[in-house]
Design an enzyme around this catalytic site. Sequence first.
Site, PDB file in Angstrom:
ATOM      1  N   ARG A   1      54.190  40.772  63.751  1.00  7.31           N
ATOM      2  CA  ARG A   1      54.299  39.369  63.332  1.00  7.31           C
ATOM      3  C   ARG A   1      55.735  38.862  63.363  1.00  7.31           C
ATOM      4  NH1 ARG A   1      49.377  37.432  60.563  1.00  7.31           N
ATOM      5  NH2 ARG A   1      47.865  38.372  61.958  1.00  7.31           N
TER       6      ARG A   1
ATOM      7  N   ARG B   1      55.158  32.405  60.700  1.00  6.02           N
ATOM      8  CA  ARG B   1      55.532  31.280  59.838  1.00  6.02           C
ATOM      9  C   ARG B   1      56.845  31.419  59.090  1.00  6.02           C
ATOM     10  NH1 ARG B   1      49.687  31.373  57.375  1.00  6.02           N
ATOM     11  NH2 ARG B   1      50.146  33.509  57.967  1.00  6.02           N
TER      12      ARG B   1
ATOM     13  N   ARG C   1      54.388  24.809  65.422  1.00  4.52           N
ATOM     14  CA  ARG C   1      53.064  24.892  64.803  1.00  4.52           C
ATOM     15  C   ARG C   1      52.642  23.551  64.198  1.00  4.52           C
ATOM     16  NH1 ARG C   1      48.700  25.504  63.004  1.00  4.52           N
ATOM     17  NH2 ARG C   1      47.889  27.190  61.698  1.00  4.52           N
TER      18      ARG C   1
ATOM     19  N   ASP D   1      45.952  36.857  69.525  1.00  2.38           N
ATOM     20  CA  ASP D   1      45.335  37.389  68.309  1.00  2.38           C
ATOM     21  C   ASP D   1      44.294  38.433  68.686  1.00  2.38           C
ATOM     22  OD1 ASP D   1      45.281  36.651  65.243  1.00  2.38           O
ATOM     23  OD2 ASP D   1      43.254  37.233  65.820  1.00  2.38           O
TER      24      ASP D   1
ATOM     25  N   TYR E   1      35.258  42.115  61.481  1.00  2.00           N
ATOM     26  CA  TYR E   1      35.403  40.648  61.565  1.00  2.00           C
ATOM     27  C   TYR E   1      34.178  39.997  62.181  1.00  2.00           C
ATOM     28  CZ  TYR E   1      40.261  40.137  60.113  1.00  2.00           C
ATOM     29  OH  TYR E   1      41.405  40.090  59.382  1.00  2.00           O
TER      30      TYR E   1
HETATM   31  O1  CP3 Z   1      53.970  38.596  66.435  1.00  2.40           O
HETATM   32  C1  CP3 Z   1      52.920  39.285  66.532  1.00  2.40           C
HETATM   33  O2  CP3 Z   1      52.677  40.295  65.833  1.00  2.40           O
HETATM   34  C2  CP3 Z   1      51.964  38.953  67.662  1.00  2.40           C
HETATM   35  C3  CP3 Z   1      50.897  38.074  67.380  1.00  2.40           C
HETATM   36  C4  CP3 Z   1      49.734  38.507  66.520  1.00  2.40           C
HETATM   37  C5  CP3 Z   1      48.969  37.581  65.762  1.00  2.40           C
HETATM   38  N1  CP3 Z   1      47.899  38.241  65.235  1.00  2.40           N
HETATM   39  C6  CP3 Z   1      49.251  36.150  65.646  1.00  2.40           C
HETATM   40  C7  CP3 Z   1      48.715  35.426  64.469  1.00  2.40           C
HETATM   41  C8  CP3 Z   1      49.138  39.755  66.361  1.00  2.40           C
HETATM   42  C9  CP3 Z   1      49.584  41.109  66.908  1.00  2.40           C
HETATM   43  C10 CP3 Z   1      47.986  39.564  65.548  1.00  2.40           C
HETATM   44  C11 CP3 Z   1      47.056  40.657  65.206  1.00  2.40           C
HETATM   45  C12 CP3 Z   1      46.048  40.417  64.164  1.00  2.40           C
HETATM   46  N2  CP3 Z   1      45.289  39.286  63.948  1.00  2.40           N
HETATM   47  C13 CP3 Z   1      45.617  41.400  63.247  1.00  2.40           C
HETATM   48  C14 CP3 Z   1      46.115  42.836  63.205  1.00  2.40           C
HETATM   49  C15 CP3 Z   1      47.451  42.933  62.576  1.00  2.40           C
HETATM   50  C16 CP3 Z   1      47.484  42.848  61.072  1.00  2.40           C
HETATM   51  O3  CP3 Z   1      48.130  41.906  60.594  1.00  2.40           O
HETATM   52  O4  CP3 Z   1      46.904  43.717  60.417  1.00  2.40           O
HETATM   53  C17 CP3 Z   1      44.625  40.841  62.444  1.00  2.40           C
HETATM   54  C18 CP3 Z   1      43.883  41.519  61.302  1.00  2.40           C
HETATM   55  C19 CP3 Z   1      44.421  39.508  62.906  1.00  2.40           C
HETATM   56  C20 CP3 Z   1      43.440  38.512  62.399  1.00  2.40           C
HETATM   57  C21 CP3 Z   1      44.127  37.313  61.867  1.00  2.40           C
HETATM   58  N3  CP3 Z   1      44.732  36.328  62.633  1.00  2.40           N
HETATM   59  C22 CP3 Z   1      44.247  36.920  60.510  1.00  2.40           C
HETATM   60  C23 CP3 Z   1      43.710  37.707  59.333  1.00  2.40           C
HETATM   61  C24 CP3 Z   1      44.941  35.706  60.496  1.00  2.40           C
HETATM   62  C25 CP3 Z   1      45.228  34.839  59.289  1.00  2.40           C
HETATM   63  C26 CP3 Z   1      46.226  35.489  58.437  1.00  2.40           C
HETATM   64  C27 CP3 Z   1      47.483  34.708  58.381  1.00  2.40           C
HETATM   65  O5  CP3 Z   1      48.553  35.344  58.505  1.00  2.40           O
HETATM   66  O6  CP3 Z   1      47.386  33.491  58.222  1.00  2.40           O
HETATM   67  C28 CP3 Z   1      45.257  35.362  61.825  1.00  2.40           C
HETATM   68  C29 CP3 Z   1      46.023  34.187  62.283  1.00  2.40           C
HETATM   69  C30 CP3 Z   1      47.297  34.523  62.978  1.00  2.40           C
HETATM   70  N4  CP3 Z   1      47.401  35.373  64.051  1.00  2.40           N
HETATM   71  C31 CP3 Z   1      48.591  34.019  62.670  1.00  2.40           C
HETATM   72  C32 CP3 Z   1      49.488  34.578  63.612  1.00  2.40           C
HETATM   73  C33 CP3 Z   1      50.976  34.364  63.766  1.00  2.40           C
HETATM   74  C34 CP3 Z   1      48.911  33.028  61.539  1.00  2.40           C
HETATM   75  C35 CP3 Z   1      49.672  31.910  62.118  1.00  2.40           C
HETATM   76  C36 CP3 Z   1      49.600  30.559  61.520  1.00  2.40           C
HETATM   77  O7  CP3 Z   1      48.759  30.216  60.665  1.00  2.40           O
HETATM   78  O8  CP3 Z   1      50.428  29.783  62.023  1.00  2.40           O
END
Ligand code: CP3
Length: 338
Positions: free
Chosen positions: A23, A27, A36, A72, A147
């Site tokens: 990540r 944000r 965003r 994602d 999921y």
């Molecule tokens: O920078 C990076 O790591 C690359 C991009 C990336 C994202 N998601 C972007 C994202 C990666 C590698 C992921 C993987 C991901 N997505 C996982 C496995 C990693 C972990 O954190 O355990 C999981 C479980 C997900 C599912 C997911 N996507 C969730 C639970 C959420 C909401 C949680 C949150 O942080 O709001 C997302 C949305 C998401 N994917 C965001 C990002 C940057 C949030 C961004 C936003 O709201 O602007």
Amino acid sequence: MKDLFLRALRCETVPRPPVWLMRQAGRYMPQYRALREKHTLWEMFHRPELALAVTKQPIEHLGIDAAILFSDILVIAEALGLSVRFPDQGGPRVEPPIHTAEQVEALPLMDVEECLSYVFETIRIVKADIDIPLIGFCGAPFTLASYFIDSSNHSSFERAKKWMQEDPKSFHMLLYKITQATIFYLKGQIEAGVDALQIFDSWASVLDEAQFTEFSVPYLQQILSAIEPTGVPVIVFCRGSSLRFDALSKIKPSGISFDWHLSMKELRQKVPQGIAIQGNFNPEFLKLSKGEIETQVKELLSSMQDEKGFIAGLGHGVLPDTPFENVRHFVDVVKNYK
Ligand code: CP3
């Protein structure tokens, strides 16, 4: 120095450990928030020029040693005929939820090349634009299945666990189908140009040891075996990986990404040489003062001084309320370490 990350992942001797963060585009970063505000998350994942811009942000503003594709783990749902939404509140939703053996049976394996062409296009334009390694990724089958079964309340996973116990056969079928799609997906990412891959088994920590052995490990193994002939290194991340170092080492990934429950020094001794280890600060650590961050990073780096196969990072993703300056300081301290 551009290949530090890949060299460390191959357990070669390197002048300093490479650093990147899960990540790292997100944000906590003002530049990410600015983009965003103008676009939905769905747009940012689906439009290659936007995904390119976000992938590059941490290269430009942090100077990390590897980029991770901005996408994602859940987009693969589209290749199984499901839809995924990223609402502003409450986490992503996969629809319709998969609740029955009949639904599993009916899940189509669509043309991954076509369904996820926007991801492959992003990889191609990112690769043409950057000069550090690019990490592609996927979710682990168990995490994705959780999921798909229930994304409305993904903290409990009760439905997934109940299914696993009551009808393991159809649960395995679901894992198998996800694995097949994932192998096509990762091969597509490799063809498009990624230099390394990471598999995220974020929900493995809800499984006990027997369940992990039955419902997660064999599918991780199948993915690793399918990718092995390509020579592209694969890192496995599990939440709770320090409890599972033995099972994870046995499937021989190129690297294992660790949480913060054991020291890296201790993990280096437990994990066979030849498998790289990555981590492992608690993401909360980046909220400490810069002085404290510096002290702890130097302690870690000094403890790993003579070790091969070490990549500096966190045990999980950067938290959204982390001060940006602290993240940059963390990266700088690793990069300037002598
Ligand atoms: O920078 C990076 O790591 C690359 C991009 C990336 C994202 N998601 C972007 C994202 C990666 C590698 C992921 C993987 C991901 N997505 C996982 C496995 C990693 C972990 O954190 O355990 C999981 C479980 C997900 C599912 C997911 N996507 C969730 C639970 C959420 C909401 C949680 C949150 O942080 O709001 C997302 C949305 C998401 N994917 C965001 C990002 C940057 C949030 C961004 C936003 O709201 O602007």
